[in-house]
Design a protein around this motif. Structure first.
Motif: not given
Length: 86
Positions: A14-19, A31-35, A52-60
């Motif tokens: 459940a990695d919230p990162r998107n490429a 590449r990884w998306m920016t916040p 960055r972690t807040k952006a991943l938690m909120g939008f990722g």
């Protein structure tokens, strides 16, 4: 760059990162998306997350239905149609 097995593992945990994937004549780039990109994709154009972690938690892990529908209609559908004509 991630290998296919690393990418599959990232999804399983459940990695919230998107490429962002760019396919061109000179090759494939990932590449990884920016916040900021996460925020814009969800309609929060003027939002700047404090970390960055807040952006991943909120939008990722979120999905913007309008963006996915647009990508399907204007990007994926033409790709499938061209591939089926070959």
């Amino acid at each position: 760059m991630l290998t296919m097995s690393q990418a599959a593992y990232a999804r399983r945990v459940a990695d919230p990162r998107n490429a962002v994937v760019r396919i061109a004549l000179d090759g494939l780039r990932v590449r990884w998306m920016t916040p900021r990109e996460y925020a814009c994709l969800m309609g929060a154009d003027n939002y700047t997350p404090p970390k960055r972690t807040k952006a991943l938690m909120g939008f990722g892990g979120a999905v913007c239905v309008n963006a996915v529908a647009w990508l399907g209609e204007h990007y994926l559908k033409p790709l499938i149609q061209r591939a089926s004509q070959r």
